[in-house]
Design a protein around this motif. Structure first.
Motif, mmCIF file in Angstrom:
data_model
loop_
_atom_site.group_PDB
_atom_site.id
_atom_site.type_symbol
_atom_site.label_atom_id
_atom_site.label_comp_id
_atom_site.label_asym_id
_atom_site.label_seq_id
_atom_site.Cartn_x
_atom_site.Cartn_y
_atom_site.Cartn_z
ATOM 1 N N MET A 1 27.491 -52.506 4.756
ATOM 2 C CA MET A 1 26.452 -51.946 5.632
ATOM 3 C C MET A 1 25.292 -52.925 5.760
ATOM 4 O O MET A 1 24.810 -53.463 4.776
ATOM 5 C CB MET A 1 25.956 -50.606 5.076
ATOM 6 C CG MET A 1 24.809 -49.995 5.887
ATOM 7 S SD MET A 1 24.239 -48.420 5.234
ATOM 8 C CE MET A 1 25.621 -47.384 5.687
ATOM 9 N N GLN A 2 24.880 -53.152 6.988
ATOM 10 C CA GLN A 2 23.775 -54.075 7.215
ATOM 11 C C GLN A 2 22.480 -53.467 6.696
ATOM 12 O O GLN A 2 22.148 -52.338 6.992
ATOM 13 C CB GLN A 2 23.658 -54.352 8.711
ATOM 14 C CG GLN A 2 22.701 -55.465 9.057
ATOM 15 C CD GLN A 2 22.738 -55.759 10.546
ATOM 16 O OE1 GLN A 2 23.288 -55.003 11.312
ATOM 17 N NE2 GLN A 2 22.155 -56.873 10.938
ATOM 18 N N SER A 3 21.749 -54.194 5.880
ATOM 19 C CA SER A 3 20.544 -53.634 5.267
ATOM 20 C C SER A 3 19.292 -54.439 5.612
ATOM 21 O O SER A 3 18.243 -54.206 5.051
ATOM 22 C CB SER A 3 20.711 -53.568 3.749
ATOM 23 O OG SER A 3 20.924 -54.845 3.204
ATOM 24 N N GLU A 4 19.408 -55.405 6.521
ATOM 25 C CA GLU A 4 18.254 -56.183 6.941
ATOM 26 C C GLU A 4 17.916 -55.869 8.390
ATOM 27 O O GLU A 4 18.794 -55.529 9.184
ATOM 28 C CB GLU A 4 18.536 -57.684 6.771
ATOM 29 C CG GLU A 4 18.802 -58.086 5.333
ATOM 30 C CD GLU A 4 17.618 -57.815 4.403
ATOM 31 O OE1 GLU A 4 16.472 -57.941 4.865
ATOM 32 O OE2 GLU A 4 17.855 -57.493 3.239
ATOM 33 N N LEU A 5 16.659 -56.023 8.740
ATOM 34 C CA LEU A 5 16.202 -55.698 10.088
ATOM 35 C C LEU A 5 16.363 -56.903 11.011
ATOM 36 O O LEU A 5 15.403 -57.393 11.600
ATOM 37 C CB LEU A 5 14.739 -55.241 10.028
ATOM 38 C CG LEU A 5 14.471 -54.019 9.135
ATOM 39 C CD1 LEU A 5 12.974 -53.747 9.028
ATOM 40 C CD2 LEU A 5 15.206 -52.792 9.658
ATOM 41 N N THR A 6 17.595 -57.351 11.167
ATOM 42 C CA THR A 6 17.855 -58.603 11.879
ATOM 43 C C THR A 6 17.640 -58.491 13.386
ATOM 44 O O THR A 6 17.455 -59.512 14.051
ATOM 45 C CB THR A 6 19.291 -59.089 11.611
ATOM 46 O OG1 THR A 6 20.219 -58.045 11.939
ATOM 47 C CG2 THR A 6 19.468 -59.462 10.146
ATOM 48 N N SER A 7 17.675 -57.285 13.937
ATOM 49 C CA SER A 7 17.465 -57.112 15.376
ATOM 50 C C SER A 7 15.987 -56.964 15.735
ATOM 51 O O SER A 7 15.654 -56.807 16.904
ATOM 52 C CB SER A 7 18.236 -55.876 15.881
ATOM 53 O OG SER A 7 19.624 -56.051 15.742
ATOM 54 N N TRP A 8 15.132 -57.016 14.716
ATOM 55 C CA TRP A 8 13.690 -56.887 14.933
ATOM 56 C C TRP A 8 13.023 -58.257 14.907
ATOM 57 O O TRP A 8 13.339 -59.095 14.060
ATOM 58 C CB TRP A 8 13.061 -56.019 13.843
ATOM 59 C CG TRP A 8 13.489 -54.580 13.879
ATOM 60 C CD1 TRP A 8 14.707 -54.070 13.510
ATOM 61 C CD2 TRP A 8 12.699 -53.463 14.297
ATOM 62 N NE1 TRP A 8 14.728 -52.716 13.679
ATOM 63 C CE2 TRP A 8 13.515 -52.302 14.152
ATOM 64 C CE3 TRP A 8 11.401 -53.333 14.768
ATOM 65 C CZ2 TRP A 8 13.047 -51.021 14.477
ATOM 66 C CZ3 TRP A 8 10.935 -52.063 15.083
ATOM 67 C CH2 TRP A 8 11.756 -50.921 14.948
ATOM 68 N N ASN A 9 12.091 -58.466 15.820
ATOM 69 C CA ASN A 9 11.275 -59.673 15.756
ATOM 70 C C ASN A 9 10.301 -59.561 14.589
ATOM 71 O O ASN A 9 9.815 -58.473 14.259
ATOM 72 C CB ASN A 9 10.475 -59.848 17.054
ATOM 73 C CG ASN A 9 11.351 -60.269 18.220
ATOM 74 O OD1 ASN A 9 12.283 -61.045 18.067
ATOM 75 N ND2 ASN A 9 11.043 -59.742 19.408
ATOM 76 N N HIS A 10 10.015 -60.692 13.981
ATOM 77 C CA HIS A 10 8.994 -60.714 12.934
ATOM 78 C C HIS A 10 7.620 -60.487 13.576
ATOM 79 O O HIS A 10 7.308 -61.056 14.607
ATOM 80 C CB HIS A 10 9.027 -62.042 12.177
ATOM 81 C CG HIS A 10 10.204 -62.165 11.271
ATOM 82 N ND1 HIS A 10 10.186 -61.757 9.962
ATOM 83 C CD2 HIS A 10 11.459 -62.642 11.501
ATOM 84 C CE1 HIS A 10 11.372 -61.972 9.408
ATOM 85 N NE2 HIS A 10 12.157 -62.505 10.324
ATOM 86 N N GLY A 11 6.850 -59.631 12.961
ATOM 87 C CA GLY A 11 5.536 -59.301 13.500
ATOM 88 C C GLY A 11 4.986 -58.063 12.830
ATOM 89 O O GLY A 11 5.536 -57.566 11.832
ATOM 90 N N SER A 12 3.921 -57.513 13.388
ATOM 91 C CA SER A 12 3.208 -56.417 12.731
ATOM 92 C C SER A 12 4.045 -55.147 12.625
ATOM 93 O O SER A 12 3.933 -54.409 11.630
ATOM 94 C CB SER A 12 1.901 -56.126 13.474
ATOM 95 O OG SER A 12 2.157 -55.760 14.817
ATOM 96 N N THR A 13 4.884 -54.873 13.613
ATOM 97 C CA THR A 13 5.672 -53.637 13.574
ATOM 98 C C THR A 13 6.739 -53.716 12.494
ATOM 99 O O THR A 13 6.894 -52.790 11.688
ATOM 100 C CB THR A 13 6.315 -53.372 14.947
ATOM 101 O OG1 THR A 13 5.281 -53.254 15.931
ATOM 102 C CG2 THR A 13 7.135 -52.097 14.916
ATOM 103 N N ARG A 14 7.468 -54.823 12.474
ATOM 104 C CA ARG A 14 8.481 -54.996 11.419
ATOM 105 C C ARG A 14 7.808 -54.998 10.051
ATOM 106 O O ARG A 14 8.322 -54.396 9.093
ATOM 107 C CB ARG A 14 9.252 -56.296 11.641
ATOM 108 C CG ARG A 14 10.430 -56.501 10.677
ATOM 109 C CD ARG A 14 11.107 -57.845 10.956
ATOM 110 N NE ARG A 14 12.316 -58.017 10.163
ATOM 111 C CZ ARG A 14 12.345 -58.428 8.912
ATOM 112 N NH1 ARG A 14 11.191 -58.693 8.269
ATOM 113 N NH2 ARG A 14 13.485 -58.565 8.265
ATOM 114 N N ASN A 15 6.668 -55.643 9.954
ATOM 115 C CA ASN A 15 5.945 -55.674 8.677
ATOM 116 C C ASN A 15 5.533 -54.282 8.244
ATOM 117 O O ASN A 15 5.571 -53.954 7.045
ATOM 118 C CB ASN A 15 4.707 -56.561 8.797
ATOM 119 C CG ASN A 15 5.035 -58.038 8.913
ATOM 120 O OD1 ASN A 15 6.155 -58.448 8.618
ATOM 121 N ND2 ASN A 15 4.083 -58.832 9.357
#
Length: 302
Positions: A1-15
């Motif tokens: 199962m994928q457990s990383e937020l790889t489809s999200w851009n790095h930035g304030s929302t992902r943080n």
């Protein structure tokens, strides 16, 4: 199962998501309290030009018009004859604007299309539609009309001890065939609108009445009735999700998906004006499809 937020851009929302989950683990919150609740239409899968379930109902109505051509002159069946997706979408938009005139007509048509059907036969028909259908605008199989970043988020939360539920205005038994396969959320964790049900002679069938419409203030009622806890994380995208967002715990992470990417999906604010204002006023986390999602839809699988 994928457990990383790889489809999200790095930035304030992902943080904000990562920081929230890190805090939950650092504070040692019990697993029972790690409850996440998601809306479905517009939050987990695309909802334009009209909701996927309405596309399914559209097909059922087409069969009804073929069997009884007199239906062609009355809504919502007239929308089928005219191929008027706009009428159906507008009925939903008008509902969020406080006018339920067309929504009542639409819901009456939904009930009429399902009345008398046995529940497992209906589920099999819904599954066949979802497995074999193609989105009329995006041209994607329905299995690819889910949002890749939200799939990543569901997996990420599961890897950190969260239990996720769906609370949607969409009909519960229509969502169930897809939820386990696409989201990894089992049937018992689907909280949605319900058609009336009756049991007789060993069969459970749908009645000619609506059970309840799980939208707006009904969502907190159904969440509490099913889970018995306020959510620790809640995600929605429309004014119909506003009560659910407000109902979350004081220390909850509230996510509001903002559809602002006309190139990769759709761009619209209609039906989410109040929720966007509340998010700005209260400091909730707004998820920009354009800015926060590196990928919108998952790649095809063989």
């Amino acid at each position: 199962m994928q457990s990383e937020l790889t489809s999200w851009n790095h930035g304030s929302t992902r943080n904000a998501i990562v920081d929230f989950v890190t805090r939950v683990e650092a504070e040692g919150l019990p697993l029972a309290e790690r409850v996440a609740v998601f809306d479905n239409d517009g939050t987990l899968w695309t909802e334009k030009p009209m909701q996927i379930q309405l596309q399914f109902i559209f097909a059922l109505w087409a069969g009804m018009v073929t069997a009884d051509p007199s239906l062609a002159t009355q809504q919502p069946f007239k929308a089928v004859v005219d191929k008027d997706f706009g009428w159906l979408s507008a009925a939903v938009d008008k509902h969020y604007g406080g006018d339920d005139t067309d929504m009542k007509v639409l819901m009456a048509g939904v009930v009429r299309a399902s009345a008398g059907r046995e529940v497992e036969a209906y589920a099999a028909q819904a599954k066949a539609f979802l497995d074999g259908g193609t989105h009329p605008v995006l041209g994607l199989p329905y299995a690819q009309c889910v949002f890749a970043p939200m799939l990543d988020l569901l997996a990420y939360l599961a890897a950190h001890g969260f239990t996720s539920y769906i609370a949607s205005g969409g009909e519960r038994d229509f969502m169930r065939p897809a939820a386990g396969q696409w989201y990894g959320i089992p049937s018992e964790r689907i909280i949605g609108s319900s058609l009336g049900l009756k049991y007789a002679d060993g069969e459970l069938t749908y009645t000619s009445e609506m059970g309840f419409f799980d939208d707006g203030p009904e969502k907190p009622v159904r969440i509490w009735s099913r889970i018995g806890r306020k959510p620790l994380l809640v995600a929605g995208n429309s004014d119909g999700d506003l009560p659910m967002l407000e109902f979350a715990r004081d220390d909850a992470l509230r996510l509001l998906v903002h559809h602002d990417d006309a190139d990769r999906e759709f761009s619209y604010d209609t039906g989410s004006e109040q929720a966007l204002k509340a998010a700005a006023d209260k400091g909730w986390t707004v998820v920009s499809v354009r800015d926060d999602w590196a990928t919108v839809f998952p790649a095809a699988t063989s």
